[in-house]
Design a protein around this motif. Structure first.
Motif, PDB file in Angstrom:
ATOM      1  N   LYS A  26      -4.970   8.889  -5.380  1.00 56.93           N
ATOM      2  CA  LYS A  26      -5.638   8.000  -4.362  1.00 56.93           C
ATOM      3  C   LYS A  26      -6.710   8.657  -3.665  1.00 56.93           C
ATOM      4  CE  LYS A  26      -2.250   9.736  -1.124  1.00 56.93           C
ATOM      5  NZ  LYS A  26      -1.429   9.361  -0.169  1.00 56.93           N
ATOM      6  N   LYS A  27      -7.706   7.870  -3.338  1.00 59.14           N
ATOM      7  CA  LYS A  27      -9.096   8.136  -2.647  1.00 59.14           C
ATOM      8  C   LYS A  27      -8.745   9.163  -1.617  1.00 59.14           C
ATOM      9  CE  LYS A  27     -12.904   6.025  -0.524  1.00 59.14           C
ATOM     10  NZ  LYS A  27     -13.437   4.823   0.085  1.00 59.14           N
ATOM     11  N   ASP A  28      -7.913   9.247  -0.870  1.00 57.94           N
ATOM     12  CA  ASP A  28      -7.659  10.396   0.318  1.00 57.94           C
ATOM     13  C   ASP A  28      -7.530  11.524  -0.199  1.00 57.94           C
ATOM     14  OD1 ASP A  28      -7.794   8.125   2.019  1.00 57.94           O
ATOM     15  OD2 ASP A  28      -5.525   7.961   2.260  1.00 57.94           O
ATOM     16  N   HIS A  56      -8.062  -1.547 -11.061  1.00 55.91           N
ATOM     17  CA  HIS A  56      -7.705  -1.228 -10.007  1.00 55.91           C
ATOM     18  C   HIS A  56      -8.678  -1.625  -8.819  1.00 55.91           C
ATOM     19  CE1 HIS A  56      -4.266   1.047 -11.167  1.00 55.91           C
ATOM     20  NE2 HIS A  56      -5.153   1.744 -12.316  1.00 55.91           N
ATOM     21  N   VAL A  59      -9.815  -0.214  -3.074  1.00 57.78           N
ATOM     22  CA  VAL A  59      -8.938   0.558  -1.980  1.00 57.78           C
ATOM     23  C   VAL A  59      -7.836   1.355  -2.346  1.00 57.78           C
ATOM     24  CG1 VAL A  59      -7.720  -0.078   0.111  1.00 57.78           C
ATOM     25  CG2 VAL A  59      -9.618  -1.497  -0.488  1.00 57.78           C
ATOM     26  N   SER A  60      -7.248   0.892  -3.562  1.00 58.52           N
ATOM     27  CA  SER A  60      -6.317   1.899  -4.168  1.00 58.52           C
ATOM     28  C   SER A  60      -6.461   2.056  -5.813  1.00 58.52           C
ATOM     29  CB  SER A  60      -4.717   0.983  -3.948  1.00 58.52           C
ATOM     30  OG  SER A  60      -4.931  -0.161  -4.550  1.00 58.52           O
ATOM     31  N   GLY A  61      -5.425   3.021  -6.157  1.00 61.91           N
ATOM     32  CA  GLY A  61      -5.575   3.320  -7.594  1.00 61.91           C
ATOM     33  C   GLY A  61      -5.999   4.563  -7.760  1.00 61.91           C
TER      34      GLY A  61
END
Length: 75
Positions: A26-28, A56, A59-61
């Motif tokens: 995930k991006k975070d 995807h 925002v997510s994936g």
């Protein structure tokens, strides 16, 4: 390094190019990856963060993160 951070895989480091790429769940996790690299004594900067797979949402994936790393060298 990657095995110490859950959700980080497929890490490839290019010593000559002073760069690395990794797949993150995930991006975070990009910030956690930079922090781990800096904790190891190098300077790191995210230069690209893109979806790892088509389909995807933004925002997510999973993501592929490209990093510039200073302080690595070959001897």
């Amino acid at each position: 390094l990657a095995s110490d951070i859950p959700g980080v895989s497929d890490v490839v480091v290019n010593l000559i190019g002073k760069s690395a790429t990794a797949t993150i769940a995930k991006k975070d996790l990009a910030d956690h990856l930079v922090e781990a690299i800096e904790d190891a004594g190098y300077e790191a900067e995210v230069v690209a963060l893109e979806p790892a797979e088509r389909g995807h949402s933004v925002v997510s994936g999973p993501r592929t993160v490209s990093l510039r790393i200073e302080g690595m060298f070959c001897s």
